[in-house]
Every structure is written in structure tokens, then in C-alpha cells.
Write an enzyme that holds these catalytic residues in place. Structure first.
Site, PDB file in Angstrom:
ATOM      1  N   GLY A  33       0.729  -1.770   0.103  1.00  0.00           N
ATOM      2  CA  GLY A  33      -0.018  -0.199   0.111  1.00  0.00           C
ATOM      3  C   GLY A  33       0.328   1.390   0.081  1.00  0.00           C
ATOM      4  O   GLY A  33       0.183   2.382   0.532  1.00  0.00           O
ATOM      5  N   ASN A  35       1.407   2.903  -2.871  1.00  0.00           N
ATOM      6  CA  ASN A  35       0.380   3.480  -3.716  1.00  0.00           C
ATOM      7  C   ASN A  35      -0.919   4.355  -2.667  1.00  0.00           C
ATOM      8  O   ASN A  35      -0.963   5.901  -2.776  1.00  0.00           O
ATOM      9  CB  ASN A  35      -0.183   3.383  -4.946  1.00  0.00           C
ATOM     10  CG  ASN A  35       1.255   2.792  -5.898  1.00  0.00           C
ATOM     11  OD1 ASN A  35       2.007   4.138  -6.360  1.00  0.00           O
ATOM     12  ND2 ASN A  35       2.257   1.376  -5.989  1.00  0.00           N
ATOM     13  N   MET A 111      -4.353  -7.334  -7.067  1.00  0.00           N
ATOM     14  CA  MET A 111      -3.510  -8.212  -7.927  1.00  0.00           C
ATOM     15  C   MET A 111      -4.966  -9.615  -8.293  1.00  0.00           C
ATOM     16  O   MET A 111      -4.822 -10.750  -8.648  1.00  0.00           O
ATOM     17  CB  MET A 111      -2.507  -8.888  -7.195  1.00  0.00           C
ATOM     18  CG  MET A 111      -1.312  -7.948  -6.632  1.00  0.00           C
ATOM     19  SD  MET A 111      -0.363  -7.505  -7.893  1.00  0.00           S
ATOM     20  CE  MET A 111       0.315  -8.634  -8.785  1.00  0.00           C
ATOM     21  N   ASN A 128      -5.679   1.929 -13.187  1.00  0.00           N
ATOM     22  CA  ASN A 128      -4.450   1.266 -13.031  1.00  0.00           C
ATOM     23  C   ASN A 128      -2.972   0.692 -12.581  1.00  0.00           C
ATOM     24  O   ASN A 128      -2.617   1.410 -13.997  1.00  0.00           O
ATOM     25  CB  ASN A 128      -4.634  -0.796 -13.355  1.00  0.00           C
ATOM     26  CG  ASN A 128      -3.764  -1.700 -13.010  1.00  0.00           C
ATOM     27  OD1 ASN A 128      -3.947  -1.778 -11.950  1.00  0.00           O
ATOM     28  ND2 ASN A 128      -3.503  -2.674 -14.047  1.00  0.00           N
ATOM     29  N   HIS A 130       0.869   0.223 -13.262  1.00  0.00           N
ATOM     30  CA  HIS A 130       1.643  -1.253 -13.080  1.00  0.00           C
ATOM     31  C   HIS A 130       2.911  -1.313 -13.544  1.00  0.00           C
ATOM     32  O   HIS A 130       3.524  -0.442 -13.897  1.00  0.00           O
ATOM     33  CB  HIS A 130       0.796  -1.572 -14.799  1.00  0.00           C
ATOM     34  CG  HIS A 130       1.689  -3.035 -15.110  1.00  0.00           C
ATOM     35  ND1 HIS A 130       1.062  -4.286 -14.132  1.00  0.00           N
ATOM     36  CD2 HIS A 130       2.776  -3.937 -15.872  1.00  0.00           C
ATOM     37  CE1 HIS A 130       2.699  -4.991 -15.257  1.00  0.00           C
ATOM     38  NE2 HIS A 130       2.755  -4.719 -15.778  1.00  0.00           N
ATOM     39  N   SER A 157       3.516   2.518 -15.716  1.00  0.00           N
ATOM     40  CA  SER A 157       2.397   3.016 -16.334  1.00  0.00           C
ATOM     41  C   SER A 157       0.969   3.046 -15.412  1.00  0.00           C
ATOM     42  O   SER A 157       0.878   2.257 -15.123  1.00  0.00           O
ATOM     43  CB  SER A 157       2.048   1.975 -17.567  1.00  0.00           C
ATOM     44  OG  SER A 157       3.175   1.956 -18.425  1.00  0.00           O
ATOM     45  N   VAL A 165      -6.115  -7.248 -20.158  1.00  0.00           N
ATOM     46  CA  VAL A 165      -5.237  -7.055 -19.240  1.00  0.00           C
ATOM     47  C   VAL A 165      -4.404  -6.457 -19.378  1.00  0.00           C
ATOM     48  O   VAL A 165      -3.691  -6.447 -20.082  1.00  0.00           O
ATOM     49  CB  VAL A 165      -5.019  -8.476 -18.941  1.00  0.00           C
ATOM     50  CG1 VAL A 165      -4.097  -8.758 -17.705  1.00  0.00           C
ATOM     51  CG2 VAL A 165      -5.594  -9.806 -18.232  1.00  0.00           C
ATOM     52  N   ASP A 166      -4.076  -5.823 -18.429  1.00  0.00           N
ATOM     53  CA  ASP A 166      -3.049  -5.014 -18.677  1.00  0.00           C
ATOM     54  C   ASP A 166      -2.550  -4.357 -19.953  1.00  0.00           C
ATOM     55  O   ASP A 166      -1.698  -3.602 -20.591  1.00  0.00           O
ATOM     56  CB  ASP A 166      -1.760  -5.754 -17.875  1.00  0.00           C
ATOM     57  CG  ASP A 166      -1.590  -5.552 -16.819  1.00  0.00           C
ATOM     58  OD1 ASP A 166      -1.998  -5.122 -16.064  1.00  0.00           O
ATOM     59  OD2 ASP A 166      -0.745  -6.196 -16.817  1.00  0.00           O
ATOM     60  N   GLU A 195       6.241   5.991  -9.112  1.00  0.00           N
ATOM     61  CA  GLU A 195       5.055   5.208  -9.097  1.00  0.00           C
ATOM     62  C   GLU A 195       4.429   6.530  -8.693  1.00  0.00           C
ATOM     63  O   GLU A 195       3.051   7.408  -8.715  1.00  0.00           O
ATOM     64  CB  GLU A 195       4.821   3.774  -8.945  1.00  0.00           C
ATOM     65  CG  GLU A 195       4.614   2.662  -8.797  1.00  0.00           C
ATOM     66  CD  GLU A 195       4.442   1.379  -9.201  1.00  0.00           C
ATOM     67  OE1 GLU A 195       4.630   0.864  -9.953  1.00  0.00           O
ATOM     68  OE2 GLU A 195       4.146   1.477  -7.891  1.00  0.00           O
TER      69      GLU A 195
END
Ligand code: GAR
Length: 218
Positions: A33, A35, A111, A128, A130, A157, A165-166, A195
Site C-alpha cells: 500500500g 501508493n 492483484m 490501474n 502497473h 504506467s 489485462v494490462d 509510481e
């Protein structure tokens, strides 16, 4: 900061927008956590006009939980194995987000792959983060793969969540050089510093787009 820390951040978004009322966000996280903590800090210091309505985690031992408790942010632990199927699991999450009138959903180290059902309920309102320069290194071992592949440059990103996905439209990216003696820990640490810069700016940008698109509701 370490002199060898060369990085570049995509330049279009440089400032936080103002939101009145504050942007109502919900954070989904499965890990430490850091971020999430950055968002708590920016909101507490009133640098970013967000109201963190809830932290939702699927891991009862996740580090993000104690950060939520310390900051007095409601925290819900929703575990997939407590539900008969994934749709019921996701329905519970959506129910919580909707009940709190969340406008933007932030996957900050979440995740779990969101199904098209989930995405359709928050269309264009989920972002999201990544740890790679997408579309390189999708999936859950992005930093490890960048190292084992001998990448010279990698990064992180932020993108809107779409069905694959992604994937999904990129909002911001940050790139850094991989050092000769980098290992998983050292590279992860430097990527996370970036990030923490691009996620809040991306939230501000996505929030602005959402408020513009749905401005008749304000
Ligand atoms: C972050 O590095 C994020 O990019 C990554 O998980 C980490 C969570 O760190 N997400 C993914 O790998 C998603 N595929 P945090 O819990 O300290 O914020």
C-alpha cells in the site's frame, strides 16, 4: 535523490486539477500500500482534492490495511474464496463502491484481474498502475521479467482498465534506467518512487475527464 537515478515522466500532465466537491475515490489494493499511502498523504495535506471513501483489499494480511486504519479510512476485506464465484465477489465490491458514491476506482497494487462484468459497471472510471512500460511486461512479474530480460530501460504506467489485462488507454508513464547492479528490491524501490509521482497526477486527470463527461450531474 541518488545522482544515478535518471528518469523521464510523460510531460502532458504536470499539475493537479481542483475538484469541488472533492473527487470521491475508492482504492483497491492487495499489498503493502505505498501508493495508497501517497494518496492518503496528498489528501491529508490538501494537495490533491480527493476524498478516499474506502480501501478494499482481498488479503487480510495486506500492509495497506494498517495504513487505512491509521488514516481513519473505511477498510473492507473482501476475499474471493468467501464467494461462490467471481461475479458474486465482484458484485460485493461494486455494491460497496456504489453505496459510497465512488466516482473513480483506483487499482493500486490490486492483484486480481477485473472481469468484463466489473469493468462494465465502472466503464471508463477504473484506472490501474502497473510496474512496466506497457505494453511490455504485462502480468504479475513485470519487474522480475524486465531484469531477467536485460532491459536497459523500464518504468511504470497508469492506464484505464479495459477488457484485456494490462491494456487500455495509457494516461501517464515514467521511465528509468536499469542499473548494472540492480536487483528486484532496488529496481522495485526506484519504480515505486515514480509510481508515487504518476498515480496522483493520473487520478487528477482521470477525475477531470469524468467530471467533464458527467458534468450535468453536478
Ligand atoms: C506496485 O508496484 C504496482 O505497480 C504493482 O503492485 C505494486 C503495489 O505496491 N501492481 C501490479 O503489479 C499490477 N499488475 P504498493 O502496494 O506498495 O502500492
Amino acid at each position: 535523490m541518488d545522482k544515478s537515478f535518471n528518469y523521464i515522466i510523460s510531460p502532458e500532465i504536470t499539475n493537479f486539477r481542483k475538484f469541488s466537491p472533492k473527487l470521491r475515490i475508492g482504492v483497491l489494493a492487495s499489498g503493502e500500500g505505498t501508493n495508497f499511502q501517497e494518496l492518503i498523504n496528498l489528501s491529508t495535506n490538501k494537495n490533491l482534492d480527493i476524498e478516499i471513501k474506502v480501501l478494499i483489499t482481498n488479503k487480510e494480511e495486506a500492509g495497506c490495511i494498517k495504513r487505512a486504519l491509521k488514516a481513519n479510512i473505511p477498510c473492507k476485506i473482501i476475499k474471493g474464496k468467501d464467494f461462490l464465484n467471481n461475479e458474486l465477489f465482484e458484485s460485493e465490491i461494486i455494491k460497496i463502491l456504489k453505496s459510497l458514491d465512488v466516482e473513480l476506482v483506483i487499482m493500486a497494487g490490486w492483484m486480481k484481474i477485473a472481469s468484463s462484468f466489473f469493468i462494465s459497471k465502472y466503464k471508463d472510471k477504473i484506472i490501474n498502475i502497473h510496474p512496466s512500460l506497457l505494453p511490455s511486461y504485462k502480468g504479475s512479474s513485470a519487474i522480475k521479467e524486465a531484469l531477467s530480460n536485460g532491459s536497459k530501460i523500464t518504468g511504470c504506467s497508469v492506464h484505464f482498465v479495459e477488457n484485456e489485462v494490462d491494456s487500455g488507454s495509457l494516461i501517464m508513464q515514467a521511465a528509468l534506467t536499469v542499473l548494472k547492479n540492480d536487483n528486484l528490491e532496488s529496481l522495485t524501490k526506484r519504480i515505486q518512487i515514480l509510481e508515487h509521482k504518476i498515480l496522483p497526477l493520473s487520478i487528477s486527470h482521470a477525475g477531470y475527464l469524468i467530471r467533464e463527461k458527467f458534468k450535468d450531474n453536478y
